[in-house]
Design an enzyme around this catalytic site. Structure first.
Site, PDB file in Angstrom:
ATOM      1  N   CYS A  48       0.892  -1.193  -0.040  1.00 51.80           N
ATOM      2  CA  CYS A  48      -0.047  -0.084   0.061  1.00 51.80           C
ATOM      3  C   CYS A  48       0.704   1.305   0.027  1.00 51.80           C
ATOM      4  CB  CYS A  48      -0.921   0.117   1.394  1.00 51.80           C
ATOM      5  SG  CYS A  48      -2.064   1.570   1.317  1.00 51.80           S
TER       6      CYS A  48
ATOM      7  N   CYS B 163      -0.371   6.500   6.886  1.00 50.51           N
ATOM      8  CA  CYS B 163      -1.482   5.897   7.406  1.00 50.51           C
ATOM      9  C   CYS B 163      -1.290   4.982   8.670  1.00 50.51           C
ATOM     10  CB  CYS B 163      -2.359   5.098   6.400  1.00 50.51           C
ATOM     11  SG  CYS B 163      -3.858   4.162   7.157  1.00 50.51           S
TER      12      CYS B 163
ATOM     13  N   CYS C  50      -1.969  -0.061   9.177  1.00 48.26           N
ATOM     14  CA  CYS C  50      -1.145  -1.180   8.818  1.00 48.26           C
ATOM     15  C   CYS C  50       0.335  -1.018   9.480  1.00 48.26           C
ATOM     16  CB  CYS C  50      -1.061  -1.727   7.542  1.00 48.26           C
ATOM     17  SG  CYS C  50      -2.767  -2.243   6.901  1.00 48.26           S
TER      18      CYS C  50
ATOM     19  N   GLN D 201     -16.385 -10.045  15.089  1.00 41.52           N
ATOM     20  CA  GLN D 201     -14.833  -9.923  14.505  1.00 41.52           C
ATOM     21  C   GLN D 201     -14.977  -9.336  13.107  1.00 41.52           C
ATOM     22  OE1 GLN D 201     -12.629 -10.114  16.414  1.00 41.52           O
ATOM     23  NE2 GLN D 201     -12.785 -11.961  17.701  1.00 41.52           N
TER      24      GLN D 201
ATOM     25  N   ASP E 239     -14.493 -14.068  26.799  1.00 40.48           N
ATOM     26  CA  ASP E 239     -14.000 -13.373  25.704  1.00 40.48           C
ATOM     27  C   ASP E 239     -14.173 -11.943  25.888  1.00 40.48           C
ATOM     28  OD1 ASP E 239     -13.322 -12.680  23.022  1.00 40.48           O
ATOM     29  OD2 ASP E 239     -14.987 -13.403  22.019  1.00 40.48           O
TER      30      ASP E 239
ATOM     31  N   CYS F 147      -7.751 -10.262  22.894  1.00 43.50           N
ATOM     32  CA  CYS F 147      -7.133  -9.561  21.981  1.00 43.50           C
ATOM     33  C   CYS F 147      -5.939  -8.606  22.485  1.00 43.50           C
ATOM     34  CB  CYS F 147      -8.194  -8.742  21.214  1.00 43.50           C
ATOM     35  SG  CYS F 147      -9.159  -7.562  22.220  1.00 43.50           S
TER      36      CYS F 147
END
Length: 449
Positions: free
Chosen positions: A71, A77, A80, A284, A379, A406
């Site tokens: 990208c 950005c 990522c 998710q 969770d 997470c």
């Protein structure tokens, strides 16, 4: 060491927040946009008692794992963070992040299994939350992701990690909002109409639910007309909702959402089960990777003989629905009433009769009952569990706790507490849910003593 000092360092590893760790005379320095084995020139930007922060000036000798990001916006950005690392090594870094967190925070020495890769490394993200602002002079709308360590929006025209329909819808909103006198939001002044655009795309059929997060308390005619324009211009859009968020807060969605046109949900399919996902429903972002997790948990529960299962922090009871085939009884507990209403629809659609739903805080629910469960699935959100909730889970679980996390840091903290209470960790399995980021999903099987 002082501000603006420059050094040449070698990056040793990544922290659980994705920043590189180097040491200067034994003093820890955190560096952005680097990977292990990079030799880099850095400048100190902040000095604390126990560590310093630094910016990257130059990669002198790149690590062998470095690749060219696919990208062109990766450097500006913030979405990522580690796209410049080859994918196989991303998986190993995430395994290391989990293992390091367990050791340094939890005091737990255990071998973490190899990270399960995402089935898709591009076009994997099926929930998009874009902040909105506008330029001062031209009043042009800016919609995209924040630059790293800032609230300055990068105007994203194309994002290769999400379905292309998202680019088209966002471009339409960006270009047409002014025709309906819809302004972008000024975060500092708490002024303007459109705060965020949230898209949920079904991986099953490509349908899209659009949610406009509005700085107001009721729908004006121009906003309703704009919503209908989005709905009518895209065959893939099955519904447009407005979420009312007039508070000066960083929270994206409030609890109040109204469907303006079409339907208030999209459907998703996981392990032959159909789910309804609404604007305020947690689900998710990477459905195919999520399916790997659900399959892994279901296989573990199938080893028990007709077990009773507690599905805590249940959301729309996704785990409860998925494991209902191999359980005698599932009790799903979720404090968000909208999620429980959606879960009721999901049970009906799938003709499931052995899942019991409760709208309640997990800890309060467990304190109110005497029943016990063979297996408990935890969770929780990123902040993890409280000691009180872990105590209640232990009290009400006969055999095994399955912890889905997470956040490696809060996972390590909670596992340390469970081990102090006599539990034994059977296995630690990371999954790549968020490709090209430092985020990692982890499933831990815990045997109660």
């Amino acid at each position: 060491m002082k501000l603006n000092d420059e050094y040449v360092v070698k990056i040793e590893k990544l922290s659980n927040l994705g920043t590189g760790i180097a040491k200067i005379d034994g003093f820890v320095v955190f560096v952005e946009n680097v990977c292990p084995e990079d030799e880099a020139k850095i400048r100190i930007t902040k000095v604390n008692k126990n560590y310093a922060n630094a910016e990257l000036l130059e990669i002198i000798n790149p690590a062998g794992c470095r690749v060219e990001p696919f990208c062109p916006m990766q450097k500006v950005c913030g979405a990522c963070q580690i796209q410049f690392v080859n994918y196989d090594y991303q998986l190993e870094l995430k395994r290391q992040i989990v293992e390091d967190a367990l050791r340094s925070i939890g005091g737990i020495e255990i071998s973490v299994q190899k990270t399960v890769p995402s089935p898709d490394c591009k076009i994997y993200r099926h929930k998009i939350q874009y902040p909105v602002s506008q330029t001062k002079v031209s009043k042009r709308l800016l919609i995209g992701y924040y630059k790293p360590q800032s609230h300055e929006i990068v105007n994203i025209k194309h994002c290769p990690i999400q379905p292309q329909i998202c680019d088209r819808i966002i471009d339409f909103i960006r270009e047409k909002a002014s025709d309906f006198k819809i302004s972008g939001y000024d975060e500092k002044k708490h002024f303007g109409d459109l705060r965020h655009v949230v898209l949920r795309v079904s991986a099953q059929n490509g349908n899209v639910l659009v949610t406009l997060v509005y700085n107001g308390t009721k729908i004006q005619k121009n906003l309703a007309d704009f919503a209908n324009s989005i709905y009518n211009n895209f065959e893939e859009v099955v519904g447009v909702c407005v979420n009312f968020n007039s508070k000066q807060t960083n929270v994206i969605l409030s609890n109040k959402t109204e469907c303006v046109c079409g339907q208030y949900y999209v459907e998703e399919k996981i392990l032959d089960k159909v789910f309804k996902i609404g604007a305020n429903t947690f689900f998710q972002v990477n459905p195919k990777s999520a399916e790997n997790i659900f399959s892994y948990v279901k296989e573990e529960i199938s080893k028990f003989d007709s077990p009773t299962v507690l599905d805590a922090y249940a959301g729309i009871a996704t785990f409860g629905v998925v494991v209902s085939d191999v359980a005698d009884k599932v009790v799903s507990v979720e404090e968000n009433s909208d999620s429980i209403k959606m879960a009721q629809d999901v049970l009906s659609i799938n003709n499931i009769n052995n899942v019991e739903l409760h709208t309640a805080d997990t800890t309060k629910y467990l304190k109110s009952v005497k029943r016990k469960f063979d297996v408990t699935i935890l969770d929780p959100p990123r902040k993890g569990c409280t000691k009180e909730s872990l105590d209640e889970a232990l009290k009400h679980t006969k055999d095994e706790i399955i912890y889905v996390s997470c956040n490696p840091a809060t996972l390590a903290r909670d596992l340390k507490y469970l081990c102090e209470k006599g539990c034994t960790i059977k296995s630690v399995q990371p999954f790549d849910m968020f490709c090209h980021t430092y985020h990692v999903e982890t499933v831990v099987f815990i045997k109660k003593s």
